[in-house]
Design a protein around this motif. Structure first.
Motif, short mmCIF file in Angstrom:
data_model
loop_
_atom_site.label_atom_id
_atom_site.label_comp_id
_atom_site.label_asym_id
_atom_site.label_seq_id
_atom_site.Cartn_x
_atom_site.Cartn_y
_atom_site.Cartn_z
N LEU A 85 0.88 -1.34 -0.07
CA LEU A 85 0.13 -0.06 0.21
C LEU A 85 0.93 1.20 -0.18
CD1 LEU A 85 -2.58 -0.75 2.92
CD2 LEU A 85 -2.82 -1.29 0.34
N ARG A 86 2.16 1.26 0.26
CA ARG A 86 2.97 2.47 0.67
C ARG A 86 2.91 3.17 -0.41
NH1 ARG A 86 8.51 0.97 3.35
NH2 ARG A 86 8.68 3.10 3.25
N ARG A 87 3.01 2.93 -1.75
CA ARG A 87 3.07 3.81 -3.06
C ARG A 87 1.80 4.11 -3.65
NH1 ARG A 87 7.98 1.55 -2.36
NH2 ARG A 87 9.70 2.90 -2.23
N GLN A 88 0.79 3.60 -3.14
CA GLN A 88 -0.46 3.77 -3.73
C GLN A 88 -1.20 5.07 -3.58
OE1 GLN A 88 -3.18 0.35 -3.43
NE2 GLN A 88 -1.62 -1.28 -3.73
N PRO A 89 -2.14 5.40 -4.40
CA PRO A 89 -2.80 6.67 -4.05
C PRO A 89 -3.73 6.71 -2.76
CG PRO A 89 -3.32 6.00 -6.34
CD PRO A 89 -2.46 4.75 -5.55
N SER A 90 -4.29 7.93 -2.47
CA SER A 90 -4.86 7.90 -1.06
C SER A 90 -5.90 6.72 -1.03
CB SER A 90 -5.41 9.36 -0.93
OG SER A 90 -6.28 9.44 -2.13
N LEU A 91 -6.09 6.37 0.36
CA LEU A 91 -7.18 5.33 0.76
C LEU A 91 -7.68 5.65 2.20
CD1 LEU A 91 -4.97 2.36 -0.23
CD2 LEU A 91 -7.13 2.88 -1.57
N VAL A 92 -8.77 5.19 2.27
CA VAL A 92 -9.36 5.22 3.81
C VAL A 92 -9.01 3.77 4.20
CG1 VAL A 92 -11.31 5.22 5.31
CG2 VAL A 92 -10.98 6.80 3.20
N VAL A 93 -8.29 3.58 5.05
CA VAL A 93 -7.74 2.28 5.43
C VAL A 93 -8.20 1.92 6.67
CG1 VAL A 93 -5.80 0.89 6.18
CG2 VAL A 93 -5.66 2.69 4.43
N VAL A 94 -9.23 0.75 6.68
CA VAL A 94 -9.89 0.61 7.75
C VAL A 94 -9.68 -0.96 8.31
CG1 VAL A 94 -11.93 1.84 7.21
CG2 VAL A 94 -12.01 -0.56 6.51
N ALA A 95 -9.60 -1.17 9.63
CA ALA A 95 -9.12 -2.43 10.21
C ALA A 95 -9.95 -2.80 11.44
CB ALA A 95 -7.63 -2.40 10.58
N THR A 189 -12.98 8.56 -1.96
CA THR A 189 -11.85 8.04 -1.80
C THR A 189 -12.28 6.24 -1.59
OG1 THR A 189 -10.70 9.70 -1.04
CG2 THR A 189 -9.70 7.61 -0.51
N PRO A 190 -11.53 5.42 -2.19
CA PRO A 190 -11.53 4.05 -2.02
C PRO A 190 -11.43 3.59 -0.53
CG PRO A 190 -10.47 4.41 -3.88
CD PRO A 190 -10.57 5.71 -3.23
N VAL A 191 -12.22 2.53 -0.28
CA VAL A 191 -11.78 2.00 1.19
C VAL A 191 -11.18 0.73 1.26
CG1 VAL A 191 -12.71 1.29 3.38
CG2 VAL A 191 -13.91 3.22 2.07
N GLN A 192 -10.02 0.72 1.76
CA GLN A 192 -9.23 -0.56 1.75
C GLN A 192 -9.35 -1.20 3.04
OE1 GLN A 192 -6.90 -2.29 -0.42
NE2 GLN A 192 -7.29 -3.62 0.87
N THR A 193 -9.75 -2.38 3.32
CA THR A 193 -9.98 -3.22 4.51
C THR A 193 -8.92 -3.98 4.85
OG1 THR A 193 -11.09 -5.14 3.28
CG2 THR A 193 -12.47 -3.33 4.19
N LEU A 194 -8.45 -3.85 6.10
CA LEU A 194 -7.24 -4.80 6.59
C LEU A 194 -7.87 -5.82 7.70
CD1 LEU A 194 -4.58 -2.02 7.28
CD2 LEU A 194 -4.88 -3.63 5.12
N GLY A 224 -7.96 -7.05 2.83
CA GLY A 224 -9.06 -7.43 2.44
C GLY A 224 -9.53 -6.80 1.25
N ARG A 225 -10.84 -6.85 0.98
CA ARG A 225 -11.62 -6.27 -0.25
C ARG A 225 -11.33 -4.64 -0.04
NH1 ARG A 225 -18.06 -6.52 -1.24
NH2 ARG A 225 -18.05 -5.17 -2.95
N ARG A 226 -11.20 -4.43 -1.44
CA ARG A 226 -11.30 -2.91 -1.58
C ARG A 226 -12.35 -2.55 -2.10
NH1 ARG A 226 -6.17 0.17 -4.15
NH2 ARG A 226 -5.21 -0.87 -2.54
N PHE A 227 -13.05 -1.56 -1.47
CA PHE A 227 -14.54 -0.90 -1.89
C PHE A 227 -14.44 0.32 -2.62
CE2 PHE A 227 -15.41 -3.75 1.91
CZ PHE A 227 -16.63 -4.36 1.38
N ASP A 228 -15.22 0.49 -3.53
CA ASP A 228 -15.06 1.91 -4.30
C ASP A 228 -15.72 2.87 -3.22
OD1 ASP A 228 -14.17 0.73 -6.53
OD2 ASP A 228 -16.28 0.47 -7.40
N ALA A 229 -15.61 4.13 -3.67
CA ALA A 229 -16.04 5.18 -2.66
C ALA A 229 -17.63 5.09 -2.44
CB ALA A 229 -16.02 6.58 -3.06
N PRO A 230 -18.31 5.04 -1.34
CA PRO A 230 -19.65 4.83 -1.26
C PRO A 230 -20.48 5.97 -1.65
CG PRO A 230 -18.67 5.42 0.88
CD PRO A 230 -17.47 5.11 -0.18
#
Length: 262
Positions: A85-95, A189-194, A224-230
């Motif tokens: 994830l380090r060099r990927q564009p902005s994300l909302v990272v949830v865990a 912004t997409p949501v990346q799950t951890l 986990g799954r990456r969701f599109d911006a809701p």
């Protein structure tokens, strides 16, 4: 009947667990104290430069801390998934949020992470100056929180938020708050799950701070799954909660660390 040698070995291991607890908690406090005066001095830097310095310092400090735990406290960490994830564009990272170490795990691998924190922690003597320099965001004013989070995401940050709002009480997953959904929708912004997997509930909500750990401790983080911006906040919050509860209720994949509650 347990042999004297086995009893002696068990006593020695128990003593080591207490020593490891003191070393682990003490090392984190020491790292925070060492950085504190620098964080105060660097607070005069321009906002953009200060946030870069603050976030890099947190990443390096947490990475050193995890290395210390690995060497001296019988802990192991598998965090390779976060490096993608380090060099990927902005994300909302949830865990999910099983323990106090969760922020440490994530921030130790992401150099541009900005965390949503409880307001009280921003005033903590050990944590506050570093968090403010890194431009972490407190959660006491929802409208301001969403605006600040959106600004950071549009600047390319990885916003780290625990959708449960606090450490997990009812394993495998508590209900979600709307915070992650609101921010992701507002910032588009997409949501990346951890998923944070753990071998012990050490430093979880039901684990007193000075109760010794059950060593060895193993932690891992997987994507986990990456969701599109809701588009709909309430619907996405429900979907995210269902996704976590379903995924965490399943047996862990081969090689993953099985979660265990108290």
């Amino acid at each position: 009947m347990t042999s004297p040698l086995a009893r002696c070995g068990k006593l020695l291991w128990t003593a080591y667990e207490y020593v490891a607890m003191v070393l682990g908690l003490g090392a984190l406090a020491l790292i925070c104290l060492v950085w504190l005066p620098f964080a105060l001095v660097f607070s005069v830097l321009p906002r953009r430069i200060g946030s870069v310095v603050g976030r890099l310092a947190i990443m390096i400090g947490f990475r050193l801390y995890l290395h210390f735990l690995s060497v001296f406290c019988a802990c192991s960490f598998d965090l390779k998934a976060l490096d993608t994830l380090r060099r990927q564009p902005s994300l909302v990272v949830v865990a999910n949020h099983p323990s106090l170490l969760d922020v440490v795990l994530i921030a130790s691998r992401l150099p541009n992470a900005v965390c949503i924190m409880k307001a009280a922690l921003m005033e903590n003597v050990l944590l506050g100056a570093a968090a403010r320099l890194a431009r972490y965001i407190h959660n006491d004013k929802p409208v301001r929180m969403v605006r600040r989070a959106t600004r950071e995401l549009r600047a390319g940050a990885h916003l780290v938020i625990f959708p449960e709002g606090s450490r997990t009480s009812n394993f495998p997953f508590d209900g979600c708050t709307n915070a992650a959904s609101l921010i992701a929708r507002h910032a588009q912004t997409p949501v990346q799950t951890l998923f944070i997997d753990f071998s012990s509930p050490y430093l979880g909500k039901a684990w007193p701070l000075f109760r010794k750990p059950e060593l060895p401790l193993r932690f891992s983080v997987r994507l986990g799954r990456r969701f599109d911006a809701p588009t709909r906040v309430l619907a996405f919050t429900a979907e995210l909660g269902d996704y976590y509860r379903t995924a965490l209720a399943q047996p862990p994949a081969a090689g993953a660390v099985p979660p265990r509650a108290t």
